[in-house]
Design an enzyme around this catalytic site. Structure first.
Site, PDB file in Angstrom:
ATOM      1  N   ARG A 124      20.329 -15.298 -16.500  1.00 28.28           N
ATOM      2  CA  ARG A 124      19.037 -14.866 -16.308  1.00 28.28           C
ATOM      3  C   ARG A 124      19.045 -13.530 -15.778  1.00 28.28           C
ATOM      4  O   ARG A 124      19.995 -13.120 -14.928  1.00 28.28           O
ATOM      5  CB  ARG A 124      18.360 -15.693 -15.362  1.00 28.28           C
ATOM      6  CG  ARG A 124      17.956 -17.119 -15.814  1.00 28.28           C
ATOM      7  CD  ARG A 124      16.806 -16.870 -16.724  1.00 28.28           C
ATOM      8  NE  ARG A 124      16.097 -18.309 -16.987  1.00 28.28           N
ATOM      9  CZ  ARG A 124      16.603 -18.679 -18.211  1.00 28.28           C
ATOM     10  NH1 ARG A 124      17.440 -18.059 -19.175  1.00 28.28           N
ATOM     11  NH2 ARG A 124      15.944 -19.899 -18.845  1.00 28.28           N
ATOM     12  N   GLU A 165      12.024  -9.301 -18.798  1.00 31.15           N
ATOM     13  CA  GLU A 165      12.063  -9.255 -20.068  1.00 31.15           C
ATOM     14  C   GLU A 165      10.684  -9.885 -20.658  1.00 31.15           C
ATOM     15  O   GLU A 165      10.114 -10.717 -20.077  1.00 31.15           O
ATOM     16  CB  GLU A 165      12.893 -10.271 -20.633  1.00 31.15           C
ATOM     17  CG  GLU A 165      12.920 -11.561 -20.215  1.00 31.15           C
ATOM     18  CD  GLU A 165      14.387 -12.272 -20.629  1.00 31.15           C
ATOM     19  OE1 GLU A 165      15.471 -11.824 -20.225  1.00 31.15           O
ATOM     20  OE2 GLU A 165      14.191 -13.149 -21.379  1.00 31.15           O
ATOM     21  N   HIS A 199      17.649 -11.924 -25.439  1.00 28.72           N
ATOM     22  CA  HIS A 199      17.670 -13.163 -25.134  1.00 28.72           C
ATOM     23  C   HIS A 199      17.655 -14.276 -26.418  1.00 28.72           C
ATOM     24  O   HIS A 199      17.016 -15.053 -26.624  1.00 28.72           O
ATOM     25  CB  HIS A 199      16.106 -13.592 -24.305  1.00 28.72           C
ATOM     26  CG  HIS A 199      16.520 -14.795 -23.569  1.00 28.72           C
ATOM     27  ND1 HIS A 199      15.903 -14.902 -22.194  1.00 28.72           N
ATOM     28  CD2 HIS A 199      17.428 -15.927 -23.680  1.00 28.72           C
ATOM     29  CE1 HIS A 199      16.182 -16.136 -21.776  1.00 28.72           C
ATOM     30  NE2 HIS A 199      17.062 -16.674 -22.433  1.00 28.72           N
TER      31      HIS A 199
HETATM   32  P1  NAP Z   1      24.501 -25.926 -15.765  1.00 25.68           P
HETATM   33  O1  NAP Z   1      25.342 -26.998 -16.473  1.00 25.68           O
HETATM   34  O2  NAP Z   1      23.572 -26.536 -14.827  1.00 25.68           O
HETATM   35  O3  NAP Z   1      25.584 -24.995 -14.804  1.00 25.68           O
HETATM   36  C1  NAP Z   1      25.163 -24.507 -13.792  1.00 25.68           C
HETATM   37  C2  NAP Z   1      26.399 -23.857 -13.336  1.00 25.68           C
HETATM   38  O4  NAP Z   1      25.867 -22.845 -12.369  1.00 25.68           O
HETATM   39  C3  NAP Z   1      27.141 -24.710 -12.501  1.00 25.68           C
HETATM   40  O5  NAP Z   1      28.470 -24.824 -12.521  1.00 25.68           O
HETATM   41  C4  NAP Z   1      26.609 -24.644 -10.735  1.00 25.68           C
HETATM   42  O6  NAP Z   1      27.531 -24.916  -9.994  1.00 25.68           O
HETATM   43  C5  NAP Z   1      26.396 -23.155 -10.929  1.00 25.68           C
HETATM   44  N1  NAP Z   1      25.572 -22.746  -9.799  1.00 25.68           N
HETATM   45  C6  NAP Z   1      24.178 -23.135  -9.788  1.00 25.68           C
HETATM   46  N2  NAP Z   1      23.825 -22.393  -8.538  1.00 25.68           N
HETATM   47  C7  NAP Z   1      24.695 -21.591  -8.263  1.00 25.68           C
HETATM   48  C8  NAP Z   1      24.807 -20.700  -7.048  1.00 25.68           C
HETATM   49  N3  NAP Z   1      24.005 -20.483  -6.164  1.00 25.68           N
HETATM   50  N4  NAP Z   1      26.113 -19.881  -7.012  1.00 25.68           N
HETATM   51  C9  NAP Z   1      27.101 -20.466  -7.801  1.00 25.68           C
HETATM   52  N5  NAP Z   1      27.185 -20.875  -8.778  1.00 25.68           N
HETATM   53  C10 NAP Z   1      26.014 -21.668  -8.977  1.00 25.68           C
HETATM   54  O7  NAP Z   1      23.693 -25.010 -16.709  1.00 25.68           O
HETATM   55  P2  NAP Z   1      24.042 -24.555 -18.089  1.00 25.68           P
HETATM   56  O8  NAP Z   1      23.626 -25.206 -19.079  1.00 25.68           O
HETATM   57  O9  NAP Z   1      25.665 -24.138 -17.917  1.00 25.68           O
HETATM   58  O10 NAP Z   1      23.143 -23.047 -18.120  1.00 25.68           O
HETATM   59  C11 NAP Z   1      23.487 -22.014 -17.046  1.00 25.68           C
HETATM   60  C12 NAP Z   1      22.209 -21.180 -17.087  1.00 25.68           C
HETATM   61  O11 NAP Z   1      22.319 -20.140 -18.294  1.00 25.68           O
HETATM   62  C13 NAP Z   1      20.817 -21.608 -17.336  1.00 25.68           C
HETATM   63  O12 NAP Z   1      20.256 -22.118 -15.917  1.00 25.68           O
HETATM   64  C14 NAP Z   1      19.922 -20.643 -18.060  1.00 25.68           C
HETATM   65  O13 NAP Z   1      19.309 -19.777 -17.090  1.00 25.68           O
HETATM   66  C15 NAP Z   1      21.055 -19.765 -18.718  1.00 25.68           C
HETATM   67  N6  NAP Z   1      20.848 -19.906 -20.162  1.00 25.68           N
HETATM   68  C16 NAP Z   1      20.577 -18.910 -20.839  1.00 25.68           C
HETATM   69  C17 NAP Z   1      20.503 -18.948 -22.220  1.00 25.68           C
HETATM   70  C18 NAP Z   1      20.329 -17.651 -23.248  1.00 25.68           C
HETATM   71  O14 NAP Z   1      19.592 -17.724 -24.400  1.00 25.68           O
HETATM   72  N7  NAP Z   1      20.809 -16.490 -22.788  1.00 25.68           N
HETATM   73  C19 NAP Z   1      20.376 -19.961 -22.914  1.00 25.68           C
HETATM   74  C20 NAP Z   1      20.511 -21.284 -22.189  1.00 25.68           C
HETATM   75  C21 NAP Z   1      20.803 -21.186 -20.885  1.00 25.68           C
HETATM   76  P3  NAP Z   1      27.995 -26.485  -9.640  1.00 25.68           P
HETATM   77  O15 NAP Z   1      28.441 -26.769 -10.762  1.00 25.68           O
HETATM   78  O16 NAP Z   1      28.978 -26.122  -8.614  1.00 25.68           O
HETATM   79  O17 NAP Z   1      26.641 -26.986  -9.153  1.00 25.68           O
END
Ligand code: NAP
Length: 298
Positions: free
Chosen positions: A217, A246, A264
């Protein structure tokens, strides 16, 4: 029987709109109080103010996995269900992260217009393999990035809220991760816990040879600090799929040469978007048929 009212809370594809229109009466802008469902992308905002206008709301179906602009506490308190589309976009977003990393280091995007305009001599990039790659956030997407990056990294490091049972080195916090990395890839959610966590100090720890990749993000990055670090050569480059405001991209950022910009597009593949669409519809169909949700968040 009248079709349930559904609010479209952010831009969605024509294909999803068509499928929703077969099941619901669609609204945009000011929704009627009879609205029972909301559909929007990962940037959709549902806050207490909107909830106050929608006493009949039952479900928010997000076309994406980010949910940092949903007031989950308020939704939970109201008993509104929330679904996302996990799993089906993970690999596509991870692919884009690797693509951005390579495109920045090897000047793939920068050299394309040179060739198109009749040029040939390529300015030198930097070797992409044998680098220390740090991933901030090792959830579904971060883990998929790690699996792709590990074979050509000299070392794979990561940070998350807790250490994971993985063969990669855990770093306690983003500052230590940036210090130990040549490439820093952001894959953690937006929201209060990560707001502008990549600031000038973190960028300086990444250093003049360092590259930042953000597929998470825009809110994770202090954008003016990033512009300054890139312009002053305090980091080597950046690959960005997401931005603070964005689709507005600051002119100062667009003017820089040592970065690759993407709109994005992390999940923007035909296959991924079809699977995401199917999951949104499956969740809504399940809800309105009184069946268990397929991918509930709450
Ligand atoms: P996820 O499975 O929930 O994983 C999130 C990871 O971030 C987990 O390892 C979590 O740690 C870590 N985290 C959360 N809060 C944190 C903090 N304050 N400090 C350090 N680490 C932290 O999510 P995901 O499916 O991988 O997606 C991640 C993000 O990618 C989404 O939330 C979204 O914003 C973004 N995204 C972007 C696109 C794009 O088109 N560019 C598409 C999809 C998603 P723990 O495991 O230790 O809890």
């Amino acid at each position: 029987m009248a079709r349930p009212d559904l609010l479209i809370a952010s831009q969605i594809s024509a294909a999803l709109r068509t499928a929703l229109a077969e099941r619901f009466t669609l609204h945009e802008g000011d929704p009627p109080a009879t609205t029972r469902a909301i559909v929007g992308g990962g940037m959709a905002k549902v806050d207490a103010e909107l909830l106050g206008k929608l006493p009949a709301l039952e479900i928010v179906a997000i076309h994406g996995v980010g949910h940092d602009r949903l007031d989950l506490d308020a939704l939970k308190a109201r008993g509104v269900r929330v679904t996302t589309t996990p799993g089906v976009l993970t690999e596509d977003v991870a692919d884009l992260a690797i693509g951005l990393m390579l495109a920045v280091q090897r000047r793939i995007a920068a050299n394309d217009p040179l060739v198109r305009s009749g040029g040939w001599a390529a300015p030198l990039g930097r070797r992409a393999s044998g680098r220390r790659i740090g991933i901030f956030g090792l959830g579904q997407i971060g883990h998929a990035i790690a699996l792709r990056a590990a074979p050509f990294a000299s070392e794979l490091l990561y940070s998350a809220r807790s250490e994971k049972p993985v063969p990669w080195r855990f770093m306690p916090g983003i500052a230590a991760l940036a210090e130990a990395s040549d490439v820093l890839i952001l894959a953690a959610p937006g929201g209060a816990g990560t707001d502008r966590i990549v600031d000038a100090a973190v960028l300086d720890r990444l250093g003049p040879g360092g590259v930042l990749v953000n597929i998470a993000r825009g809110s994770l990055v202090d954008e003016p600090a990033l512009v300054a670090a890139l312009a002053e050569g305090r980091i080597a480059g950046a690959g960005l799929d997401v931005f603070a405001e964005e689709p507005q991209i600051p002119e100062a950022l667009r003017a820089l040469e040592n970065l690759v910009l993407a709109p994005h597009q992390g999940s923007a593949t035909e296959e991924g978007r079809a699977e995401m669409r199917a999951l949104v519809l499956a969740n809504l169909d399940a809800h309105f048929a009184g069946k268990p949700l397929v991918t509930p968040l709450i």
